[in-house]
Design a protein around this motif. Sequence first.
Motif, PDB file in Angstrom:
ATOM      1  N   LYS A  16       0.714  -1.099  -0.098  1.00 29.76           N
ATOM      2  CA  LYS A  16      -0.019  -0.002   0.224  1.00 29.76           C
ATOM      3  C   LYS A  16       0.771   1.323   0.003  1.00 29.76           C
ATOM      4  N   ASP A  33      -1.013  -4.876  -2.831  1.00 27.29           N
ATOM      5  CA  ASP A  33      -1.837  -3.796  -2.188  1.00 27.29           C
ATOM      6  C   ASP A  33      -1.645  -2.514  -2.544  1.00 27.29           C
ATOM      7  N   LYS A  35      -0.872   0.282  -5.989  1.00 26.62           N
ATOM      8  CA  LYS A  35      -1.565   0.708  -7.395  1.00 26.62           C
ATOM      9  C   LYS A  35      -0.361   0.176  -8.564  1.00 26.62           C
ATOM     10  N   ASP A  50      -7.027  -5.898  -0.263  1.00 21.25           N
ATOM     11  CA  ASP A  50      -8.232  -4.775  -0.028  1.00 21.25           C
ATOM     12  C   ASP A  50      -7.763  -3.719  -0.540  1.00 21.25           C
ATOM     13  N   SER A  51      -6.608  -3.071  -0.527  1.00 22.34           N
ATOM     14  CA  SER A  51      -6.261  -1.635  -1.117  1.00 22.34           C
ATOM     15  C   SER A  51      -5.590  -1.683  -2.263  1.00 22.34           C
ATOM     16  N   ASP A  53      -5.284  -1.315  -6.318  1.00 23.15           N
ATOM     17  CA  ASP A  53      -5.854  -0.351  -7.451  1.00 23.15           C
ATOM     18  C   ASP A  53      -5.185  -1.047  -8.605  1.00 23.15           C
ATOM     19  N   GLY A  67      -9.651  -6.240  -3.903  1.00 29.25           N
ATOM     20  CA  GLY A  67      -9.585  -4.419  -4.096  1.00 29.25           C
ATOM     21  C   GLY A  67     -10.161  -4.219  -5.290  1.00 29.25           C
ATOM     22  N   ARG A  84     -15.332  -7.406  -0.764  1.00 32.43           N
ATOM     23  CA  ARG A  84     -14.896  -6.147  -0.771  1.00 32.43           C
ATOM     24  C   ARG A  84     -14.406  -5.734  -2.457  1.00 32.43           C
TER      25      ARG A  84
END
Length: 127
Positions: A16, A33, A35, A50-51, A53, A67, A84
């Motif tokens: 992240k 996690d 981008k 989850d995070s 992108d 994610g 999620r």
Amino acid sequence: MKARGEGATLNGFLDKGSHLKGELSFEETFRIDGKFEGKIPSGSELILGDSADVDAEIHVERLSINGSLKGSVHASERVEIHPRARVLADLHTPVLKIEEGACFQGSCDMASAEGSRVVEMPSSAKA
């Protein structure tokens, strides 16, 4: 998906807060996690946390999505979309699992040389 404790080897991790643009290659298992934008042309198992992108063209054996994913996916074994997850993509896979709470918008082609496998829904999900 095979849990990491069952013999899967995590080859890499994009945490992240990290952003990578380009082409990502790995052998066994990779987790994102952060981008990512670009292409993922190989690998056994890709895990989007989850995070995550991700905006990519993905070719792997197995994909687990928690994610956000945009793009196209070619998974030779299976795709799992967890509660999620937010997926805006075209999927090509013989096995697709979408859990309650997940968002999927796009298309899914489950045709393969061997034919797709139909899995019966659990009795609690039947109307």
